[in-house]
Design an enzyme around this catalytic site. Structure first.
Site, mmCIF file in Angstrom:
data_model
loop_
_atom_site.group_PDB
_atom_site.id
_atom_site.type_symbol
_atom_site.label_atom_id
_atom_site.label_comp_id
_atom_site.label_asym_id
_atom_site.label_seq_id
_atom_site.Cartn_x
_atom_site.Cartn_y
_atom_site.Cartn_z
ATOM 1 N N SER A 1 8.109 1.598 -0.089
ATOM 2 C CA SER A 1 7.419 2.568 0.618
ATOM 3 C C SER A 1 7.758 3.114 2.194
ATOM 4 C CB SER A 1 5.807 2.404 0.582
ATOM 5 O OG SER A 1 5.122 3.104 1.339
ATOM 6 N N ARG A 2 7.599 4.446 2.389
ATOM 7 C CA ARG A 2 7.773 4.771 3.746
ATOM 8 C C ARG A 2 6.695 4.692 4.594
ATOM 9 N NH1 ARG A 2 10.926 9.885 1.429
ATOM 10 N NH2 ARG A 2 9.654 9.040 -0.303
ATOM 11 N N LYS B 1 0.638 1.310 4.311
ATOM 12 C CA LYS B 1 0.476 0.750 3.171
ATOM 13 C C LYS B 1 0.851 -1.078 3.223
ATOM 14 C CE LYS B 1 1.276 4.452 -0.078
ATOM 15 N NZ LYS B 1 2.111 4.986 -1.075
ATOM 16 N N ASP C 1 1.875 3.715 -5.698
ATOM 17 C CA ASP C 1 1.442 5.176 -5.566
ATOM 18 C C ASP C 1 -0.099 5.289 -5.593
ATOM 19 O OD1 ASP C 1 2.945 7.555 -5.375
ATOM 20 O OD2 ASP C 1 1.521 8.047 -7.222
ATOM 21 N N SER C 2 -0.630 6.048 -4.654
ATOM 22 C CA SER C 2 -2.081 6.344 -4.551
ATOM 23 C C SER C 2 -2.282 7.828 -4.238
ATOM 24 C CB SER C 2 -2.562 5.299 -3.488
ATOM 25 O OG SER C 2 -1.676 5.484 -2.385
ATOM 26 N N GLY D 1 -4.550 8.566 6.727
ATOM 27 C CA GLY D 1 -4.733 9.637 5.594
ATOM 28 C C GLY D 1 -6.207 10.224 5.373
ATOM 29 N N TYR D 2 -6.853 10.223 4.385
ATOM 30 C CA TYR D 2 -8.043 10.797 4.163
ATOM 31 C C TYR D 2 -9.318 9.949 4.717
ATOM 32 C CZ TYR D 2 -5.354 14.109 1.550
ATOM 33 O OH TYR D 2 -4.133 14.882 1.058
ATOM 34 N N LYS E 1 -12.089 -2.328 3.892
ATOM 35 C CA LYS E 1 -11.001 -1.906 3.048
ATOM 36 C C LYS E 1 -10.451 -3.069 2.525
ATOM 37 C CE LYS E 1 -8.118 1.741 3.460
ATOM 38 N NZ LYS E 1 -7.273 2.827 3.776
#
Ligand code: ITT
Length: 292
Positions: free
Chosen positions: A7-8, A12, A64-65, A143-144, A165
């Protein structure tokens, strides 16, 4: 325990490292990442894990999310990272699309794939339901997160912060599912060591006390079944003796020994709960009294 993460996204890596205590998560360094062309989160997570496995060997992780918004027919979904530049621009676009929309239902989805040292694939999926807030709030997460309010809460992920989280996010749930799928082998001994770990637990188990050494003469010393003869009321009975080992949690394994006879209609089973240091924590059994 070291795993390379395909992952970049540094967020994460940080979340996964907290979710997998004892692991060192090393992000793969590459400048030729394959494009994300999968039709599902699983396909994308698997492609990232395989690319990483080919580069770094196992254990390799791919993740992946995305966020799925009901009123947008599940968009942006697997396109979440490409919907708009991450952070404020993506949030502004999402709030714009939802302007005047009453149905704010949404969910985060995470798919994790681990490829063990010997190339075996293990998967875990996690989702968390919630709603999209009317405006961004909070500083945590990424992110969101400033607009995602999980079910049962009033604050956004970004307000609830890392601790929340780490307990209940889609990623936390995917990690728990992955570990359950692995029988926690990853924590116990490292991804790909499923057989060797089971073997080690059994070797230690059967070597431990004179009683356990005697059991080793009757039960197979590795997972499987053998024919055996039981003595009941001075009679010899043909039976099958089998051994199984299940790795439960980082600190526990269960050795299950079963004697079955009368074409399997009769059986006695003992469950030995073993701690990581090899000590028997408890014994439970079906059928007869536990062995002394
Ligand atoms: P890699 O593909 O390199 O892993 P990425 O960020 O592009 O990094 P994805 O393709 O899986 O990863 O896209 C996931 C996107 O979904 C991510 O960029 C966020 O916009 C969103 N997302 C996923 N999990 C999130 C979380 O916990 N909090 C906030 N946004 C999240």
């Amino acid at each position: 325990m070291k795993a390379t993460l395909g992952s970049r996204n540094p967020h994460k890596a940080r979340e996964l490292e907290r979710l997998l205590p004892g692991w060192t998560i090393v992000p793969l360094e590459a400048d030729d990442w394959p494009p994300e062309t999968g039709a599902t989160y699983l396909e994308n997570a698997r492609a990232k894990a395989r690319f990483t496995f080919e580069r770094a060997g196992g254990p390799a992780l791919g993740e992946d999310s995305g966020i799925e918004v009901a009123a947008l027919g599940g968009r942006p979904g697997i396109e979440s990272a490409r919907y708009a530049p991450e952070g404020a621009p993506a949030i502004a676009k999402l709030l714009g699309e939802l302007s005047g929309v009453a149905d704010r239902a949404a969910r985060y989805v995470c798919e994790l794939v681990c490829i063990s040292a010997d190339g075996e694939e293990i998967r875990g999926r996690g989702t968390v339901a919630g709603t999209i807030a009317r405006e961004p709030r909070g500083e945590g997460g990424f992110g969101y997160d400033p607009v995602f309010v999980p079910e049962g809460e009033e604050r956004t992920f970004a307000e609830l912060g890392d601790a929340w989280k780490d307990r209940s996010s889609h990623r936390a749930r995917a990690v728990r599912a992955l570990l359950a799928a692995l029988g926690a082998v990853l924590v116990f001994a490292g991804c790909g060591d499923r057989d060797r770990t089971g073997r080690r637990v059994l070797d230690a188990f059967f070597a431990r006390t004179p009683y356990q050494r005697a059991l080793a003469l009757r039960f197979p010393p590795e997972p499987g079944s053998v024919s055996c003869v039981l003595r009941r009321n001075h009679k010899a009975i043909d039976a099958t003796c089998s051994t199984e080992v299940t790795l439960l949690k980082p600190e526990r394994a269960v050795v299950t020994l079963t004697e079955a006879w009368d074409h399997g209609t009769q059986a006695h089973t003992w469950f030995f709960f073993i701690r990581r240091d090899g000590k028997i924590q408890s014994v439970t059994q079906e059928g007869q009294p536990a062995p002394r």
